[in-house]
Design a protein around this motif. Sequence first.
Motif, PDB file in Angstrom:
ATOM      1  N   VAL A  80       0.835  -1.205   0.000  1.00  0.00           N
ATOM      2  CA  VAL A  80       0.000   0.000   0.000  1.00  0.00           C
ATOM      3  C   VAL A  80       0.872   1.258   0.000  1.00  0.00           C
ATOM      4  N   ARG A  81       1.967   1.225   0.753  1.00  0.00           N
ATOM      5  CA  ARG A  81       2.875   2.380   0.758  1.00  0.00           C
ATOM      6  C   ARG A  81       3.469   2.635  -0.616  1.00  0.00           C
ATOM      7  N   LYS A  82       3.716   1.591  -1.389  1.00  0.00           N
ATOM      8  CA  LYS A  82       4.373   1.728  -2.684  1.00  0.00           C
ATOM      9  C   LYS A  82       3.420   2.099  -3.822  1.00  0.00           C
ATOM     10  N   VAL A  83       2.118   1.888  -3.627  1.00  0.00           N
ATOM     11  CA  VAL A  83       1.164   2.182  -4.714  1.00  0.00           C
ATOM     12  C   VAL A  83       1.107   3.684  -4.954  1.00  0.00           C
ATOM     13  N   ARG A  84       1.299   4.065  -6.202  1.00  0.00           N
ATOM     14  CA  ARG A  84       1.254   5.466  -6.620  1.00  0.00           C
ATOM     15  C   ARG A  84       0.312   5.572  -7.806  1.00  0.00           C
ATOM     16  N   PRO A  85      -0.358   6.700  -7.935  1.00  0.00           N
ATOM     17  CA  PRO A  85      -1.217   6.882  -9.119  1.00  0.00           C
ATOM     18  C   PRO A  85      -0.348   6.927 -10.376  1.00  0.00           C
ATOM     19  N   THR A  86      -0.859   6.348 -11.429  1.00  0.00           N
ATOM     20  CA  THR A  86      -0.127   6.366 -12.688  1.00  0.00           C
ATOM     21  C   THR A  86      -0.500   7.625 -13.465  1.00  0.00           C
ATOM     22  N   THR A  87       0.468   8.179 -14.133  1.00  0.00           N
ATOM     23  CA  THR A  87       0.201   9.345 -14.966  1.00  0.00           C
ATOM     24  C   THR A  87       0.227   8.896 -16.422  1.00  0.00           C
ATOM     25  N   PRO A  88      -0.749   9.319 -17.210  1.00  0.00           N
ATOM     26  CA  PRO A  88      -0.779   8.885 -18.600  1.00  0.00           C
ATOM     27  C   PRO A  88       0.404   9.489 -19.376  1.00  0.00           C
ATOM     28  N   PRO A  89       0.953   8.721 -20.310  1.00  0.00           N
ATOM     29  CA  PRO A  89       2.076   9.240 -21.098  1.00  0.00           C
ATOM     30  C   PRO A  89       1.652  10.439 -21.950  1.00  0.00           C
ATOM     31  N   THR A  90       2.552  11.386 -22.102  1.00  0.00           N
ATOM     32  CA  THR A  90       2.223  12.573 -22.907  1.00  0.00           C
ATOM     33  C   THR A  90       2.949  12.552 -24.222  1.00  0.00           C
TER      34      THR A  90
END
Length: 90
Positions: A80-90
């Motif tokens: 849970v600590r490691k989960v980060r939101p993903t950002t879509p590639p630009t």
Amino acid sequence: MPNLIVTLLLTAVIAIVIIGLIVLAVRVAQRPRNALVGGGIGPELIEQILQLKASDQFDQAVFLVRGETGMSHRAAARFVRKVRPTTPPT
């Protein structure tokens, strides 16, 4: 004499089976505790974890991961600590 041979063979087979079962039990006991058992981590679960983390409900996110995957408490908290939101590639 033939009865003695049969008895020895049966004793040897039983001993081999018992040793095999002991080896199997040791291998199962030594598997990693954070192995996914009974579930997986899909995008829906990641989204729920992120929502819980955003609302400062870390413990609830850990319990959710544990319930869905069978992870230990320590492994789930680390995940849970490691989960980060993903950002879509630009």
